[in-house]
Design a protein around this motif. Sequence first.
Motif, short mmCIF file in Angstrom:
data_model
loop_
_atom_site.label_atom_id
_atom_site.label_comp_id
_atom_site.label_asym_id
_atom_site.label_seq_id
_atom_site.Cartn_x
_atom_site.Cartn_y
_atom_site.Cartn_z
N THR A 32 0.81 -1.22 0.00
CA THR A 32 0.00 0.00 0.00
C THR A 32 0.84 1.27 0.00
O THR A 32 0.34 2.34 -0.35
CB THR A 32 -0.96 0.03 1.20
OG1 THR A 32 -0.20 -0.11 2.41
CG2 THR A 32 -1.98 -1.07 1.11
N ILE A 99 -6.04 3.75 10.84
CA ILE A 99 -5.24 3.94 9.62
C ILE A 99 -6.15 3.90 8.40
O ILE A 99 -6.93 2.96 8.23
CB ILE A 99 -4.15 2.86 9.53
CG1 ILE A 99 -3.06 3.14 10.57
CG2 ILE A 99 -3.57 2.76 8.14
CD1 ILE A 99 -1.95 2.14 10.61
N ALA A 100 -6.05 4.92 7.58
CA ALA A 100 -6.64 4.94 6.23
C ALA A 100 -8.10 4.48 6.21
O ALA A 100 -8.97 5.17 6.73
CB ALA A 100 -5.79 4.12 5.28
N CYS A 101 -8.39 3.33 5.63
CA CYS A 101 -9.76 2.87 5.38
C CYS A 101 -9.74 1.34 5.34
O CYS A 101 -8.68 0.74 5.35
CB CYS A 101 -10.25 3.43 4.04
SG CYS A 101 -9.27 2.83 2.65
N PRO A 102 -10.94 0.70 5.32
CA PRO A 102 -10.95 -0.78 5.37
C PRO A 102 -10.12 -1.42 4.26
O PRO A 102 -9.42 -2.41 4.51
CB PRO A 102 -12.44 -1.13 5.21
CG PRO A 102 -13.16 0.07 5.72
CD PRO A 102 -12.30 1.25 5.36
N GLN A 103 -10.20 -0.88 3.05
CA GLN A 103 -9.46 -1.48 1.93
C GLN A 103 -7.97 -1.51 2.22
O GLN A 103 -7.27 -2.49 1.89
CB GLN A 103 -9.70 -0.67 0.64
CG GLN A 103 -11.11 -0.81 0.06
CD GLN A 103 -12.07 0.24 0.58
OE1 GLN A 103 -11.96 0.71 1.71
NE2 GLN A 103 -13.03 0.62 -0.24
N ILE A 104 -7.45 -0.44 2.79
CA ILE A 104 -6.02 -0.37 3.12
C ILE A 104 -5.72 -1.24 4.33
O ILE A 104 -4.71 -1.96 4.36
CB ILE A 104 -5.59 1.09 3.39
CG1 ILE A 104 -5.88 1.99 2.18
CG2 ILE A 104 -4.12 1.16 3.79
CD1 ILE A 104 -5.01 1.79 1.00
N ARG A 105 -6.59 -1.20 5.34
CA ARG A 105 -6.32 -2.00 6.55
C ARG A 105 -6.35 -3.50 6.25
O ARG A 105 -5.76 -4.29 6.98
CB ARG A 105 -7.34 -1.66 7.65
CG ARG A 105 -7.16 -0.26 8.22
CD ARG A 105 -7.94 -0.04 9.51
NE ARG A 105 -9.37 0.00 9.31
CZ ARG A 105 -10.09 1.09 9.04
NH1 ARG A 105 -9.48 2.26 8.91
NH2 ARG A 105 -11.40 1.02 8.88
N ASN A 106 -7.05 -3.90 5.17
CA ASN A 106 -7.06 -5.31 4.78
C ASN A 106 -5.81 -5.71 4.00
O ASN A 106 -5.68 -6.86 3.60
CB ASN A 106 -8.30 -5.61 3.91
CG ASN A 106 -9.55 -5.78 4.74
OD1 ASN A 106 -9.48 -6.14 5.91
ND2 ASN A 106 -10.71 -5.54 4.14
N ARG A 107 -4.93 -4.77 3.73
CA ARG A 107 -3.72 -5.07 2.97
C ARG A 107 -2.45 -4.65 3.71
O ARG A 107 -1.42 -5.32 3.63
CB ARG A 107 -3.77 -4.33 1.61
CG ARG A 107 -4.82 -4.85 0.67
CD ARG A 107 -4.38 -6.13 0.01
NE ARG A 107 -3.21 -5.91 -0.84
CZ ARG A 107 -2.48 -6.88 -1.37
NH1 ARG A 107 -2.78 -8.13 -1.13
NH2 ARG A 107 -1.44 -6.61 -2.12
N MET A 194 -8.77 8.34 6.00
CA MET A 194 -7.77 8.54 4.95
C MET A 194 -6.86 9.72 5.28
O MET A 194 -6.51 10.51 4.41
CB MET A 194 -8.45 8.81 3.60
CG MET A 194 -9.24 7.65 3.05
SD MET A 194 -8.30 6.13 2.83
CE MET A 194 -7.09 6.61 1.63
#
Lengths: 288, 163
Positions: A32, A99-107, A194
Amino acid sequence: MSAMKMYQAPRTLEEVMRAAGETGATIFAGGTDLMPRWSKEIVPRPAAVVDIKAIEGLSGIEVTDGEICIGACTLMSGLDESAALRRAAPILAEAASRIACPQIRNRATLGGNLCNASPAADTAVPLIALDAVVDVAAPGRAGATSREVSITDFFQGPGKTALEPGEVLTRVRFKRPAAVATWAWEKFGTRPAMEIAVASVGVIVEASDGVIERARVAYGSVAPTPLRGHGAEAALVGRRLTDETIGGCVAAARGEISPISDVRASAGYRREMVGVMLRRMLEDARGG
Amino acid sequence: MREVVEKVDLAFEVNGDSVRLAVSPDATLAEALRDDLELNGTKTGCEEGECGACSVLLDGKVVNSCLVLALECGGKSVVTIEGLAREGRLHPMQEAFVNHGAIQCGYCSPGMIMTAYALRLENASPTEAEVRRALEGNLCRCTGYRKIIDAVLSLNNGESRHD
């Protein structure tokens, strides 16, 4: 424009270190931070990347009575959703959840957040307050060796860490905080999602009969690296949380940070916000 | 211009189908979906993980497909907006967006719907705060978020779940 010619996802650290050593492959976890830099051509794409997510034992959270041990590839969503971590070290789970958003936290991975070495790294501040160490695997003639680096020594400057070429951060470890410890972590930004922190503060204090016996203070986004607040800690230990103590701690904090002015905030504003956040945390800790 | 590099075989599952492709090592999942599989429902916006237009599910978790290398997906399962409808009928989340007028230009809609779909896989009756938090990485530049949030919340008391 450069091209990436090779992607590998080996199962052993030895293979990762060989790839990083022989072909100069870039070590890749959540991607990311790396991928936006490649797509925006801020840095050229490396010729080879070596993905470390398939290596066994690099993901997961182990909580024992004495110690908490977290694999480098553990996701931010994994930290956020771990009930055991929420109980044992909520300061870290809270930071990961913001941190950031779910999409980022999942990576995004814990190791990646540290190795990226941003002065604003959200997990760095709680880990400094927790006195964490990182385990670093190094290539050796007789297989991989491991060395331990304290979290404060790990950060060397913006984007710079104590990792030597071919080395891999494998684990983050820290002692379980005392059950009586109170903690606070906050990041300030102009929006809740974000957001890269304008400034962040983390505090863990242990008191006995109202007298602070142990204190850890850490700051983010106000120095070339995430920073431990030795001066602020010294202003707390051995004292009660009076107005005078809090004032002294805030003054020490304002004096020991070295913020810069950039697109997100001015240096003066960052210094002011660190003082405001720290004051509120200490006032909350004493109950008003 | 990108240098031409040797492509590598990739086998994964997309919307329930086994797929084999040859992709460049630097291709993103978003590029593989759009350019190789012609699944253009997945949009690319910022291509740096800020906007959420390219959101898809990877092994059940919502991710930005612009920040995933295609080759990372070997053996994994991907669900895109094209994978939600069943037998010609829209998924209830898609219908909710239509019924609430939660669409203006439509560019953010696939990502919004995939993110909302992922939320409801884990949380069948999210609160408004949970919906807002789940959608924090999806930007809509046309309109507000009110109708989008109402659409997602409408499934809490309405239609039975699809799958």
